[in-house]
Design a protein around this motif. Structure first.
Motif, PDB file in Angstrom:
ATOM      1  N   GLU A  78      33.855  13.461  65.375  1.00  0.00           N
ATOM      2  CA  GLU A  78      33.571  13.613  63.932  1.00  0.00           C
ATOM      3  C   GLU A  78      33.976  12.340  63.203  1.00  0.00           C
ATOM      4  N   GLU A  79      35.068  11.706  63.635  1.00  0.00           N
ATOM      5  CA  GLU A  79      35.633  10.623  62.823  1.00  0.00           C
ATOM      6  C   GLU A  79      34.765   9.366  62.804  1.00  0.00           C
ATOM      7  N   HIS A 139      43.996  10.313  56.698  1.00  0.00           N
ATOM      8  CA  HIS A 139      43.692   9.095  57.457  1.00  0.00           C
ATOM      9  C   HIS A 139      44.904   8.170  57.376  1.00  0.00           C
ATOM     10  N   ARG A 145      30.121   5.174  49.187  1.00  0.00           N
ATOM     11  CA  ARG A 145      29.907   6.608  48.948  1.00  0.00           C
ATOM     12  C   ARG A 145      29.693   6.859  47.456  1.00  0.00           C
ATOM     13  N   TRP A 190      26.738   3.534  55.629  1.00  0.00           N
ATOM     14  CA  TRP A 190      27.584   2.618  56.411  1.00  0.00           C
ATOM     15  C   TRP A 190      26.755   1.381  56.788  1.00  0.00           C
ATOM     16  N   ALA A 242      34.968  13.336  51.462  1.00  0.00           N
ATOM     17  CA  ALA A 242      34.827  12.983  52.882  1.00  0.00           C
ATOM     18  C   ALA A 242      33.600  13.662  53.468  1.00  0.00           C
ATOM     19  N   GLY A 243      33.120  13.100  54.559  1.00  0.00           N
ATOM     20  CA  GLY A 243      32.064  13.763  55.323  1.00  0.00           C
ATOM     21  C   GLY A 243      32.716  14.766  56.260  1.00  0.00           C
ATOM     22  N   SER A 291      29.998   8.557  62.103  1.00  0.00           N
ATOM     23  CA  SER A 291      30.727   9.823  62.045  1.00  0.00           C
ATOM     24  C   SER A 291      29.841  10.984  62.461  1.00  0.00           C
ATOM     25  N   GLN A 312      26.763   9.046  51.761  1.00  0.00           N
ATOM     26  CA  GLN A 312      27.434   7.891  52.354  1.00  0.00           C
ATOM     27  C   GLN A 312      26.396   6.936  52.941  1.00  0.00           C
TER      28      GLN A 312
END
Ligand code: HGY
Ligand code: MN
Ligand code: MN
Length: 414
Positions: free
Chosen positions: A128-129, A382, A288, A215, A356-357, A136, A213
């Protein structure tokens, strides 16, 4: 319904026991996806689920499903889960809370001798991270059909290891085909990972959605040269160019307040020698925003800034978008089930969007989904100091239990 109480002490004890796997000196956890420590955490979770009488299935992305039969096996299962992998300097709760709160539901149903109509499953999603293998949420993403299996298995870590190779190595490359099965509903309990619930003194966050989000990976190419004889005006310094780019990432984040988030979390400079002007720099960008259009505008501004920096500094700068996760709205019936449970149980609560996702974001594409947030200390996550209170952890699991039961069909003593 009121006597349907989970065992908060048992849940807390399981969380603390799991946190010993990959425990760090500062009280956090480092259990990167598909490392030996992740395997140990997975093995412990599977053992606990088997002890609770669940059948176990592992799919081709290593997602683990622990199933408790319901009265009617033909009904689509109600899922509760999250992830077991962590950030490099992660905490005890981000991920494991949602997985073990799901297990606590199974354990409580067993204690109370309750048979639900629909089966109930606890799921631990792979990677997941996105800390070791970007992006993610790849395990839930392949399950939900957002990514194909080849894409998921081919994700490659900075050390060259592939997600598929690591799944094989730790023995969690399962036989079960990906996804493609009816799910009655999916719920995920998670710490908020931000400061709002704590600041407002609220116990439960009724999560109605998650922000979008994007990336990016940026490569800056200049020219290695000697730090001594090379005059300043002739240099093509890739690290200076990257620094200007990073400054722009921050400026753009601030320009789109009040909701934008902009982060450069990973940077690699070469040759990383004190007396050589850097010729090659790689860095990541995490943008985000709850508003998709604003996120697109941030993307466009970043590209324009990097183009200008490349020209001014005689550098080659390439930017690649590697991941886009659109804004998410959870299923109104699931959101209402969480809100009703919090009301019925007498917990203070407020609606909240997730910064957060989460795996629930992808699950919302294939099943009615919802999330339950609880506060975390100082809103910090985190980070190895990540912490939550035992009563809040129990309260969130209690709400999760009632929300799952609302969908699993009336609970009757066996
Ligand atoms: O980055 C996130 O939002 C999550 O922790 N994967
Ligand atoms: Mn998480
Ligand atoms: Mn996380």
């Amino acid at each position: 319904m009121e006597n349907l109480r989970i065992d908060g002490d048992r849940l807390w004890a399981s969380l603390m026991e799991l946190a010993r796997i990959g425990a760090t000196e500062k009280g956090g956890v480092c259990r990167l996806a598909l490392t030996d420590l992740d395997r140990q955490g997975r093995d412990l979770f599977v053992r606990w689920c088997k002890e609770a009488g669940c059948s176990i299935e592992v799919d081709k992305m290593g997602n683990i499903f622990a199933r408790r039969a319901g009265r009617n096996p033909s009904l689509p299962p109600i899922l509760a889960g999250s992830h077991l992998d962590s950030q490099p300097t992660g905490g005890k709760f981000d991920g494991p809370y949602g997985v073990l709160a799901g297990l606590e539901i199974i354990r409580t149903l067993n204690d109370l001798g309750i048979e639900t109509d629909a089966p109930v499953e606890v799921v631990a999603w792979t990677n997941e991270e996105g800390a070791r293998f970007a992006p993610s949420m790849t395990g839930s993403g392949v399950f939900a059909g957002v990514f194909d299996l080849d894409y998921g298995l081919s994700r490659t870590a900075l050390d060259g290891a592939t997600l598929g190779g690591e799944l094989e190595r730790i023995g969690y490359s399962g036989p079960t085909a990906m996804g493609n099965r009816p799910i009655g509903a999916y719920f995920e309990a998670h710490i908020e990972q931000g400061p709002i619930l704590e600041a407002e003194g609220k116990t439960i966050g009724v999560v109605f959605g998650a922000q979008a989000q994007r990336w990016f990976e940026v490569t800056v190419i200049g020219q290695e040269a000697h730090a001594g004889p090379t005059p300043m005006h002739v240099r093509r310094d890739a690290l200076l160019g990257a620094a200007r780019g990073i400054q722009e990432v921050n400026r753009i984040g601030l320009a789109y307040q009040p909701n934008a988030c902009a982060t450069v979390g990973l940077i690699q400079s070469s040759p990383n020698s004190r007396n050589t002007i850097p010729g090659h720099v790689f860095f990541t960008v995490d943008f985000r925003h709850p508003d998709d259009e604003k996120l697109s505008a941030m993307n466009a501004e970043l590209r324009a800034s990097l183009e200008r920096i490349a020209e001014e500094s005689k550098l080659e700068i390439a930017i690649e978008e590697i991941w886009y996760s659109p804004p998410v709205r959870f299923d109104p019936a699931c959101v209402q089930a969480v809100r009703d449970a919090a009301d019925r149980l007498g917990y203070s609560h407020r609606d909240i969007v997730s910064g957060a996702g989460h795996d629930a974001c992808y699950m919302s594409r294939v099943a009615p989904s919802g999330m339950v947030f609880v506060p975390c200390e100082g809103g910090i996550s985190h980070n190895e100091v990540e912490n939550a209170s035992k009563p809040d952890i129990a309260a969130g699991a209690q709400v999760l239990f009632h929300a799952v039961l609302a969908f699993a069909g009336e609970a009757k003593a066996r």
